[in-house]
Design a protein around this motif. Structure first.
Motif, PDB file in Angstrom:
ATOM      1  N   LYS A  41      52.401   1.874  84.021  1.00 44.59           N
ATOM      2  CA  LYS A  41      52.250   3.273  84.378  1.00 44.59           C
ATOM      3  C   LYS A  41      52.788   4.185  83.269  1.00 44.59           C
ATOM      4  O   LYS A  41      52.208   5.237  82.980  1.00 44.59           O
ATOM      5  N   LEU A  42      53.880   3.773  82.649  1.00 48.13           N
ATOM      6  CA  LEU A  42      54.431   4.570  81.556  1.00 48.13           C
ATOM      7  C   LEU A  42      53.493   4.599  80.353  1.00 48.13           C
ATOM      8  O   LEU A  42      53.387   5.617  79.663  1.00 48.13           O
ATOM      9  N   TYR A  43      52.796   3.480  80.088  1.00 47.72           N
ATOM     10  CA  TYR A  43      51.808   3.474  79.006  1.00 47.72           C
ATOM     11  C   TYR A  43      50.676   4.469  79.289  1.00 47.72           C
ATOM     12  O   TYR A  43      50.216   5.177  78.389  1.00 47.72           O
ATOM     13  N   ILE A  44      50.240   4.524  80.545  1.00 47.71           N
ATOM     14  CA  ILE A  44      49.168   5.455  80.905  1.00 47.71           C
ATOM     15  C   ILE A  44      49.636   6.897  80.742  1.00 47.71           C
ATOM     16  O   ILE A  44      48.937   7.745  80.160  1.00 47.71           O
ATOM     17  N   ILE A  45      50.834   7.192  81.248  1.00 41.90           N
ATOM     18  CA  ILE A  45      51.373   8.550  81.130  1.00 41.90           C
ATOM     19  C   ILE A  45      51.573   8.922  79.672  1.00 41.90           C
ATOM     20  O   ILE A  45      51.232  10.036  79.237  1.00 41.90           O
ATOM     21  N   LEU A  46      52.109   7.981  78.893  1.00 43.22           N
ATOM     22  CA  LEU A  46      52.341   8.248  77.482  1.00 43.22           C
ATOM     23  C   LEU A  46      51.029   8.444  76.725  1.00 43.22           C
ATOM     24  O   LEU A  46      50.942   9.269  75.812  1.00 43.22           O
ATOM     25  N   GLY A  47      49.984   7.701  77.108  1.00 41.49           N
ATOM     26  CA  GLY A  47      48.686   7.884  76.473  1.00 41.49           C
ATOM     27  C   GLY A  47      48.117   9.266  76.744  1.00 41.49           C
ATOM     28  O   GLY A  47      47.566   9.917  75.849  1.00 41.49           O
ATOM     29  N   ILE A  48      48.251   9.746  77.984  1.00 44.30           N
ATOM     30  CA  ILE A  48      47.767  11.084  78.323  1.00 44.30           C
ATOM     31  C   ILE A  48      48.550  12.151  77.575  1.00 44.30           C
ATOM     32  O   ILE A  48      47.977  13.101  77.019  1.00 44.30           O
ATOM     33  N   LEU A  49      49.883  12.004  77.553  1.00 41.76           N
ATOM     34  CA  LEU A  49      50.708  12.967  76.810  1.00 41.76           C
ATOM     35  C   LEU A  49      50.400  12.945  75.322  1.00 41.76           C
ATOM     36  O   LEU A  49      50.435  13.988  74.651  1.00 41.76           O
ATOM     37  N   SER A  50      50.069  11.769  74.781  1.00 44.15           N
ATOM     38  CA  SER A  50      49.729  11.671  73.358  1.00 44.15           C
ATOM     39  C   SER A  50      48.460  12.455  73.054  1.00 44.15           C
ATOM     40  O   SER A  50      48.383  13.161  72.042  1.00 44.15           O
ATOM     41  N   LEU A  51      47.457  12.337  73.922  1.00 41.34           N
ATOM     42  CA  LEU A  51      46.221  13.094  73.728  1.00 41.34           C
ATOM     43  C   LEU A  51      46.481  14.597  73.770  1.00 41.34           C
ATOM     44  O   LEU A  51      45.930  15.366  72.972  1.00 41.34           O
ATOM     45  N   ILE A  52      47.346  15.026  74.685  1.00 41.99           N
ATOM     46  CA  ILE A  52      47.664  16.458  74.785  1.00 41.99           C
ATOM     47  C   ILE A  52      48.393  16.933  73.533  1.00 41.99           C
ATOM     48  O   ILE A  52      48.070  17.989  72.963  1.00 41.99           O
ATOM     49  N   LEU A  53      49.377  16.143  73.072  1.00 41.44           N
ATOM     50  CA  LEU A  53      50.128  16.530  71.879  1.00 41.44           C
ATOM     51  C   LEU A  53      49.235  16.572  70.642  1.00 41.44           C
ATOM     52  O   LEU A  53      49.317  17.495  69.825  1.00 41.44           O
ATOM     53  N   LEU A  54      48.360  15.571  70.502  1.00 39.30           N
ATOM     54  CA  LEU A  54      47.465  15.549  69.347  1.00 39.30           C
ATOM     55  C   LEU A  54      46.464  16.698  69.396  1.00 39.30           C
ATOM     56  O   LEU A  54      46.085  17.245  68.359  1.00 39.30           O
ATOM     57  N   TYR A  55      46.048  17.085  70.596  1.00 41.44           N
ATOM     58  CA  TYR A  55      45.138  18.222  70.721  1.00 41.44           C
ATOM     59  C   TYR A  55      45.834  19.520  70.337  1.00 41.44           C
ATOM     60  O   TYR A  55      45.274  20.359  69.608  1.00 41.44           O
ATOM     61  N   LEU A  56      47.061  19.700  70.820  1.00 40.07           N
ATOM     62  CA  LEU A  56      47.802  20.923  70.515  1.00 40.07           C
ATOM     63  C   LEU A  56      48.180  21.020  69.043  1.00 40.07           C
ATOM     64  O   LEU A  56      48.303  22.120  68.496  1.00 40.07           O
ATOM     65  N   SER A  57      48.373  19.879  68.396  1.00 43.08           N
ATOM     66  CA  SER A  57      48.763  19.869  66.982  1.00 43.08           C
ATOM     67  C   SER A  57      47.579  19.696  66.041  1.00 43.08           C
ATOM     68  O   SER A  57      47.768  19.391  64.861  1.00 43.08           O
ATOM     69  N   SER A  58      46.357  19.858  66.557  1.00 43.08           N
ATOM     70  CA  SER A  58      45.128  19.742  65.748  1.00 43.08           C
ATOM     71  C   SER A  58      44.999  18.356  65.115  1.00 43.08           C
ATOM     72  O   SER A  58      44.591  18.220  63.961  1.00 43.08           O
ATOM     73  N   GLY A  59      45.345  17.347  65.886  1.00 50.45           N
ATOM     74  CA  GLY A  59      45.237  15.976  65.376  1.00 50.45           C
ATOM     75  C   GLY A  59      43.806  15.553  65.126  1.00 50.45           C
ATOM     76  O   GLY A  59      43.520  14.815  64.174  1.00 50.45           O
ATOM     77  N   GLY A  60      42.870  16.023  65.953  1.00 54.97           N
ATOM     78  CA  GLY A  60      41.463  15.669  65.763  1.00 54.97           C
ATOM     79  C   GLY A  60      40.892  16.216  64.476  1.00 54.97           C
ATOM     80  O   GLY A  60      40.229  15.499  63.710  1.00 54.97           O
ATOM     81  N   SER A  61      41.171  17.491  64.203  1.00 59.15           N
ATOM     82  CA  SER A  61      40.675  18.085  62.959  1.00 59.15           C
ATOM     83  C   SER A  61      41.332  17.447  61.743  1.00 59.15           C
ATOM     84  O   SER A  61      40.693  17.271  60.696  1.00 59.15           O
ATOM     85  N   ALA A  62      42.619  17.091  61.882  1.00 58.29           N
ATOM     86  CA  ALA A  62      43.297  16.410  60.773  1.00 58.29           C
ATOM     87  C   ALA A  62      42.677  15.050  60.503  1.00 58.29           C
ATOM     88  O   ALA A  62      42.497  14.646  59.347  1.00 58.29           O
ATOM     89  N   LEU A  63      42.314  14.332  61.570  1.00 57.20           N
ATOM     90  CA  LEU A  63      41.682  13.023  61.415  1.00 57.20           C
ATOM     91  C   LEU A  63      40.324  13.150  60.736  1.00 57.20           C
ATOM     92  O   LEU A  63      39.999  12.396  59.814  1.00 57.20           O
ATOM     93  N   PHE A  64      39.530  14.133  61.175  1.00 57.58           N
ATOM     94  CA  PHE A  64      38.222  14.349  60.549  1.00 57.58           C
ATOM     95  C   PHE A  64      38.376  14.748  59.084  1.00 57.58           C
ATOM     96  O   PHE A  64      37.584  14.348  58.229  1.00 57.58           O
TER      97      PHE A  64
END
Length: 198
Positions: free
Chosen positions: A146-169
């Motif tokens: 359950k902690l892995y699932i919660i951490l995965g969701i929080l990771s997506l939110i953090l990467l979205y807020l920090s422009s992780g997708g645009s940085a990856l592209f």
């Protein structure tokens, strides 16, 4: 007396089997959502790093101006790219890492997010796999999955807020452009072609 001895032997075997199972469970690293993914130990990471960086070709060969020329046609481009990408794969990896460090330095929020995500996954991986853990004074109880699932969701939110997708592209686009240009305009050396055939 014989029945007592048999019972003692049976219970003894059960305890030894339980001990072996517990030792197996201790070394068994259960990954995300029950999938067994062995965690990378320090020795494994060191071996991968040493093997990968031992493949780095001399930078004088990588930046050899005497071998830079315009490709004749598309087949020549294909031949050069297929050869150079394999021969200089470790050098290209270094370039990608340099770009990664650059994007992290220029985007401190992304750097902080990556550090928090990495620390979170490291902390969860060290927790017992099948033992629930309580947080906030017992008001929240969760196991490792359950902690892995919660951490995965929080990771997506953090990467979205920090422009992780645009940085990856950006990293993929810039590194691919550099690699394709370099691999297309650098003629394979005789030594490298001989090394591939051996």
């Amino acid at each position: 007396m014989a029945s007592n001895n048999n019972n003692e032997l049976y219970t003894g075997n059960m305890s030894t089997q339980g001990g072996s199972n517990s030792s197996i469970n201790e070394t068994d690293n259960t990954g995300f959502i029950g999938i067994n993914v062995p965690l990378l130990s320090n020795d494994t990471i060191r071996q991968i790093r040493e093997k990968r960086f031992s493949m780095i070709k001399p930078w004088s060969d990588f930046f050899d101006k005497n071998r830079i020329s315009r490709p004749k046609d598309f087949s020549d481009i294909t031949k050069r790219v297929s050869h150079n990408v394999v021969y200089f794969q470790a050098n290209y990896l270094v370039i990608v890492l340099i770009l990664l460090v650059y994007i992290m330095i220029t985007n401190l929020l992304l750097l902080l997010s990556v550090v928090v995500i990495g620390a979170g996954f490291y902390y969860v991986s060290k927790m017992p796999a099948n033992e629930p853990v309580s947080f906030f004074g017992g008001r929240f109880v969760a196991d490792q999955k359950k902690l892995y699932i919660i951490l995965g969701i929080l990771s997506l939110i953090l990467l979205y807020l920090s422009s992780g997708g645009s940085a990856l592209f950006w990293i993929v686009g810039v590194s691919s452009t550099i690699i394709l240009i370099h691999a297309s305009f650098l003629e394979p050396s005789i030594e490298s072609e001989f090394a591939e055939t051996v």
